[in-house]
Scaffold this motif. Structure first.
Motif, PDB file in Angstrom:
ATOM      1  N   GLY A  71       0.819  -1.211   0.000  1.00 13.76           N
ATOM      2  CA  GLY A  71       0.000   0.000   0.000  1.00 13.76           C
ATOM      3  C   GLY A  71       0.852   1.260   0.000  1.00 13.76           C
ATOM      4  O   GLY A  71       0.569   2.216  -0.733  1.00 13.76           O
ATOM      5  N   LEU A  72       1.897   1.278   0.803  1.00 12.28           N
ATOM      6  CA  LEU A  72       2.800   2.430   0.826  1.00 12.28           C
ATOM      7  C   LEU A  72       3.500   2.612  -0.520  1.00 12.28           C
ATOM      8  O   LEU A  72       3.697   3.738  -0.980  1.00 12.28           O
ATOM      9  CB  LEU A  72       3.823   2.283   1.945  1.00 12.28           C
ATOM     10  CG  LEU A  72       3.290   2.457   3.360  1.00 12.28           C
ATOM     11  CD1 LEU A  72       4.370   2.123   4.376  1.00 12.28           C
ATOM     12  CD2 LEU A  72       2.777   3.868   3.564  1.00 12.28           C
ATOM     13  N   PHE A  73       3.871   1.499  -1.145  1.00 16.82           N
ATOM     14  CA  PHE A  73       4.521   1.571  -2.453  1.00 16.82           C
ATOM     15  C   PHE A  73       3.567   2.163  -3.486  1.00 16.82           C
ATOM     16  O   PHE A  73       3.957   3.021  -4.287  1.00 16.82           O
ATOM     17  CB  PHE A  73       4.969   0.171  -2.882  1.00 16.82           C
ATOM     18  CG  PHE A  73       5.562   0.138  -4.254  1.00 16.82           C
ATOM     19  CD1 PHE A  73       6.857   0.560  -4.478  1.00 16.82           C
ATOM     20  CD2 PHE A  73       4.814  -0.298  -5.342  1.00 16.82           C
ATOM     21  CE1 PHE A  73       7.408   0.542  -5.745  1.00 16.82           C
ATOM     22  CE2 PHE A  73       5.345  -0.325  -6.606  1.00 16.82           C
ATOM     23  CZ  PHE A  73       6.657   0.099  -6.812  1.00 16.82           C
ATOM     24  N   VAL A  74       2.316   1.717  -3.465  1.00 21.27           N
ATOM     25  CA  VAL A  74       1.331   2.218  -4.424  1.00 21.27           C
ATOM     26  C   VAL A  74       1.078   3.702  -4.201  1.00 21.27           C
ATOM     27  O   VAL A  74       1.026   4.495  -5.154  1.00 21.27           O
ATOM     28  CB  VAL A  74       0.018   1.407  -4.338  1.00 21.27           C
ATOM     29  CG1 VAL A  74      -1.099   2.072  -5.099  1.00 21.27           C
ATOM     30  CG2 VAL A  74       0.242  -0.007  -4.847  1.00 21.27           C
ATOM     31  N   VAL A  75       0.933   4.116  -2.938  1.00 22.01           N
ATOM     32  CA  VAL A  75       0.707   5.530  -2.641  1.00 22.01           C
ATOM     33  C   VAL A  75       1.895   6.371  -3.086  1.00 22.01           C
ATOM     34  O   VAL A  75       1.722   7.433  -3.705  1.00 22.01           O
ATOM     35  CB  VAL A  75       0.421   5.725  -1.138  1.00 22.01           C
ATOM     36  CG1 VAL A  75       0.465   7.191  -0.744  1.00 22.01           C
ATOM     37  CG2 VAL A  75      -0.927   5.134  -0.779  1.00 22.01           C
ATOM     38  N   ALA A  76       3.107   5.907  -2.801  1.00 21.19           N
ATOM     39  CA  ALA A  76       4.298   6.645  -3.211  1.00 21.19           C
ATOM     40  C   ALA A  76       4.395   6.725  -4.729  1.00 21.19           C
ATOM     41  O   ALA A  76       4.791   7.758  -5.283  1.00 21.19           O
ATOM     42  CB  ALA A  76       5.549   5.980  -2.638  1.00 21.19           C
ATOM     43  N   ASP A  77       4.007   5.661  -5.408  1.00 20.31           N
ATOM     44  CA  ASP A  77       4.045   5.662  -6.870  1.00 20.31           C
ATOM     45  C   ASP A  77       3.006   6.622  -7.447  1.00 20.31           C
ATOM     46  O   ASP A  77       3.272   7.343  -8.410  1.00 20.31           O
ATOM     47  CB  ASP A  77       3.813   4.248  -7.399  1.00 20.31           C
ATOM     48  CG  ASP A  77       4.130   4.120  -8.875  1.00 20.31           C
ATOM     49  OD1 ASP A  77       5.164   4.675  -9.295  1.00 20.31           O
ATOM     50  OD2 ASP A  77       3.351   3.477  -9.590  1.00 20.31           O
ATOM     51  N   LEU A  78       1.833   6.651  -6.861  1.00 14.60           N
ATOM     52  CA  LEU A  78       0.790   7.561  -7.337  1.00 14.60           C
ATOM     53  C   LEU A  78       1.157   9.025  -7.102  1.00 14.60           C
ATOM     54  O   LEU A  78       0.795   9.900  -7.873  1.00 14.60           O
ATOM     55  CB  LEU A  78      -0.537   7.254  -6.642  1.00 14.60           C
ATOM     56  CG  LEU A  78      -1.216   5.941  -7.053  1.00 14.60           C
ATOM     57  CD1 LEU A  78      -2.448   5.696  -6.188  1.00 14.60           C
ATOM     58  CD2 LEU A  78      -1.586   5.959  -8.538  1.00 14.60           C
ATOM     59  N   LEU A  79       1.883   9.277  -6.024  1.00 15.79           N
ATOM     60  CA  LEU A  79       2.308  10.650  -5.726  1.00 15.79           C
ATOM     61  C   LEU A  79       3.559  11.040  -6.499  1.00 15.79           C
ATOM     62  O   LEU A  79       3.984  12.190  -6.420  1.00 15.79           O
ATOM     63  CB  LEU A  79       2.544  10.820  -4.225  1.00 15.79           C
ATOM     64  CG  LEU A  79       1.304  10.705  -3.343  1.00 15.79           C
ATOM     65  CD1 LEU A  79       1.700  10.774  -1.875  1.00 15.79           C
ATOM     66  CD2 LEU A  79       0.286  11.760  -3.687  1.00 15.79           C
ATOM     67  N   GLY A  80       4.146  10.096  -7.197  1.00 13.95           N
ATOM     68  CA  GLY A  80       5.328  10.388  -8.008  1.00 13.95           C
ATOM     69  C   GLY A  80       6.613  10.484  -7.211  1.00 13.95           C
ATOM     70  O   GLY A  80       7.557  11.137  -7.633  1.00 13.95           O
ATOM     71  N   ALA A  81       6.652   9.841  -6.049  1.00 15.50           N
ATOM     72  CA  ALA A  81       7.853   9.882  -5.221  1.00 15.50           C
ATOM     73  C   ALA A  81       8.961   9.058  -5.876  1.00 15.50           C
ATOM     74  O   ALA A  81       8.735   7.959  -6.357  1.00 15.50           O
ATOM     75  CB  ALA A  81       7.548   9.345  -3.831  1.00 15.50           C
ATOM     76  N   ARG A  82      10.142   9.615  -5.906  1.00 12.52           N
ATOM     77  CA  ARG A  82      11.316   8.927  -6.478  1.00 12.52           C
ATOM     78  C   ARG A  82      12.481   9.070  -5.521  1.00 12.52           C
ATOM     79  O   ARG A  82      12.620  10.093  -4.827  1.00 12.52           O
ATOM     80  CB  ARG A  82      11.706   9.532  -7.831  1.00 12.52           C
ATOM     81  CG  ARG A  82      10.644   9.393  -8.892  1.00 12.52           C
ATOM     82  CD  ARG A  82      10.586   7.970  -9.417  1.00 12.52           C
ATOM     83  NE  ARG A  82       9.558   7.843 -10.434  1.00 12.52           N
ATOM     84  CZ  ARG A  82       8.420   7.232 -10.247  1.00 12.52           C
ATOM     85  NH1 ARG A  82       8.126   6.726  -9.081  1.00 12.52           N
ATOM     86  NH2 ARG A  82       7.539   7.141 -11.206  1.00 12.52           N
ATOM     87  N   LEU A  83      13.352   8.061  -5.487  1.00 13.07           N
ATOM     88  CA  LEU A  83      14.562   8.140  -4.687  1.00 13.07           C
ATOM     89  C   LEU A  83      15.586   8.998  -5.422  1.00 13.07           C
ATOM     90  O   LEU A  83      15.742   8.881  -6.637  1.00 13.07           O
ATOM     91  CB  LEU A  83      15.152   6.754  -4.449  1.00 13.07           C
ATOM     92  CG  LEU A  83      14.345   5.830  -3.557  1.00 13.07           C
ATOM     93  CD1 LEU A  83      14.992   4.453  -3.509  1.00 13.07           C
ATOM     94  CD2 LEU A  83      14.251   6.390  -2.155  1.00 13.07           C
ATOM     95  N   PRO A  84      16.292   9.852  -4.690  1.00 13.82           N
ATOM     96  CA  PRO A  84      17.316  10.681  -5.353  1.00 13.82           C
ATOM     97  C   PRO A  84      18.467   9.810  -5.831  1.00 13.82           C
ATOM     98  O   PRO A  84      18.868   8.865  -5.146  1.00 13.82           O
ATOM     99  CB  PRO A  84      17.763  11.645  -4.268  1.00 13.82           C
ATOM    100  CG  PRO A  84      17.352  11.023  -2.988  1.00 13.82           C
ATOM    101  CD  PRO A  84      16.180  10.139  -3.274  1.00 13.82           C
ATOM    102  N   THR A  85      18.990  10.112  -6.989  1.00 15.36           N
ATOM    103  CA  THR A  85      20.116   9.334  -7.518  1.00 15.36           C
ATOM    104  C   THR A  85      21.326  10.197  -7.672  1.00 15.36           C
ATOM    105  O   THR A  85      21.311  11.373  -7.768  1.00 15.36           O
ATOM    106  CB  THR A  85      19.779   8.704  -8.880  1.00 15.36           C
ATOM    107  OG1 THR A  85      19.404   9.742  -9.778  1.00 15.36           O
ATOM    108  CG2 THR A  85      18.676   7.705  -8.716  1.00 15.36           C
TER     109      THR A  85
END
Length: 60
Positions: free
Chosen positions: A46-60
């Motif tokens: 659920g957290l992964f789906v929410v983060a994906d919907l919000l467009g959260a990305r890890l900094p590279t």
């Protein structure tokens, strides 16, 4: 395989053993352990789906 990768694998196995022994100390049945695992899997999914919907990305 580099030394850093080997150390990481050994550390992850150690943490898995530590978590498994902590869970075993509660003396839960297999059905309760499976239920807890499914609940945690649902939480992380659920957290992964929410983060994906919000467009959260890890900094590279």
């Amino acid at each position: 395989m580099s030394d850093g990768a080997l150390i990481s694998i050994v550390a992850m196995v150690g943490w898995l053993i530590l978590a498994g022994s902590a869970l075993a100390s509660y003396r839960l049945g297999w059905s309760k352990i499976a239920q807890l695992a499914l609940v945690w899997l649902a939480i992380f999914a659920g957290l992964f789906v929410v983060a994906d919907l919000l467009g959260a990305r890890l900094p590279t």
